[in-house]
Design a protein around this motif. Sequence first.
Motif, short mmCIF file in Angstrom:
data_model
loop_
_atom_site.label_atom_id
_atom_site.label_comp_id
_atom_site.label_asym_id
_atom_site.label_seq_id
_atom_site.Cartn_x
_atom_site.Cartn_y
_atom_site.Cartn_z
N GLY A 22 8.54 -3.45 10.05
CA GLY A 22 7.11 -3.23 10.23
C GLY A 22 6.30 -4.44 9.86
N ILE A 23 5.05 -4.19 9.51
CA ILE A 23 4.12 -5.28 9.19
C ILE A 23 3.38 -4.96 7.91
N LEU A 24 3.33 -5.93 7.01
CA LEU A 24 2.52 -5.84 5.80
C LEU A 24 1.13 -6.35 6.12
N VAL A 25 0.12 -5.56 5.79
CA VAL A 25 -1.28 -5.93 6.03
C VAL A 25 -1.93 -6.18 4.69
N VAL A 26 -2.43 -7.39 4.49
CA VAL A 26 -3.09 -7.77 3.24
C VAL A 26 -4.58 -7.93 3.52
N PHE A 27 -5.40 -7.07 2.91
CA PHE A 27 -6.84 -7.12 3.15
C PHE A 27 -7.48 -8.28 2.38
N ARG A 28 -8.52 -8.87 2.99
CA ARG A 28 -9.27 -9.90 2.28
C ARG A 28 -10.02 -9.28 1.10
N GLU A 29 -10.57 -8.08 1.31
CA GLU A 29 -11.25 -7.33 0.25
C GLU A 29 -10.60 -5.95 0.15
N PRO A 30 -10.52 -5.37 -1.06
CA PRO A 30 -9.90 -4.05 -1.22
C PRO A 30 -10.57 -3.00 -0.33
N GLN A 31 -9.76 -2.08 0.17
CA GLN A 31 -10.24 -1.02 1.04
C GLN A 31 -9.94 0.35 0.44
N VAL A 32 -10.65 1.37 0.90
CA VAL A 32 -10.42 2.73 0.42
C VAL A 32 -10.10 3.64 1.60
#
Length: 362
Positions: A317-327
Amino acid sequence: MKIAVAMSGGIDSSMAAVLLKETGHEVVGLTAELSAGLIARYYGPSRASTNAESARAVAESYGFPLHTVNLENDFYSIIVQPFCSEYLSGKTPNPCIHCDSLIKFDRLLRHARSLGCEKIASGHYARIMKAANGRYYVARGRETVKDQSYFLFMLSQESMKDIIFPLGDYTKSKVRKMAEERRLSAAERPESQEICFIPDNRYAEFIERATGKAPGPGDIVNTVGKVIGQHRGIHTYTIGQRRGLGIASLGPLYVVSIDARNNRIVAGHREELETAGLFADTIHYMRETDLNDRRVLVKTRSTQTPVAAYLKKEDNGILVVFREPQVGISPGQAAVFYGDEMDILGGGIIVRSIKNTTGSEP
């Protein structure tokens, strides 16, 4: 050109058919029977949709044939059963995504081809484009609030070459105005905001009726595992939910995660909902065929404003790293990856949220 139009009886699909007819195409209306029988069986005939009558009125007014295509068996086995199963496992699936790719633009497209139609059209607010590399892809249309590109990320290359979205260059307000000018009966219909096979958005009730299963009550725990309350069944809760927990607290509590294996709901304060990233599988490539080491825009809900993220290929799969934390990252929902021009690069199904992604981004 002979074009089939998937008609639900609503304003958008009606105007799609009318615009194609007015520009000289040979239009064939297709109304799919998907869930009317299902709803009638569980809730009574009075709750079943009458969308076909509205579609028929438009077809008669503009002089084109309307065919009814019964896809209820496929819809039940491909969409409804997996939806119920996923919900009972603590996930929050999006059936519209799978319906678009596996029913409307697969089964219904096949029927259109059997009638000699060269293309199939619908009332989606999106565009289909072709990249320099020869790949077709979906992009956001002129309408931004009602943008439906998110639901279309799983369309196949084979199907997209034969799909038209006539409303891609219009806003919703413009479409409504055009429908009113033409005095279409569909212009007076209220816009549906619910899943077509679940009346009144009562998910838990539908799942119980459809499966004959009613998951029992269990513990609500905080993020360190302390029991703080009791839940009514995991299928009645979703990630980010605040209402209905029934727990006294110094601050608002939200559903942080759903532990189906142990029949537990994990609740916490808003900051405990924040995640640094997510892992998605069932990756579907659209404009691109490789998304490793890419900076993109991501939507994890259809109505979400896209957020910046970094993609890294991991395992299957794919790891998604957000620039800012998400909820509100919910397993079972889709993560759709966009380029700067809101063209869909690809997407996948969320497996889990990730609290800490330190070291994952270059």
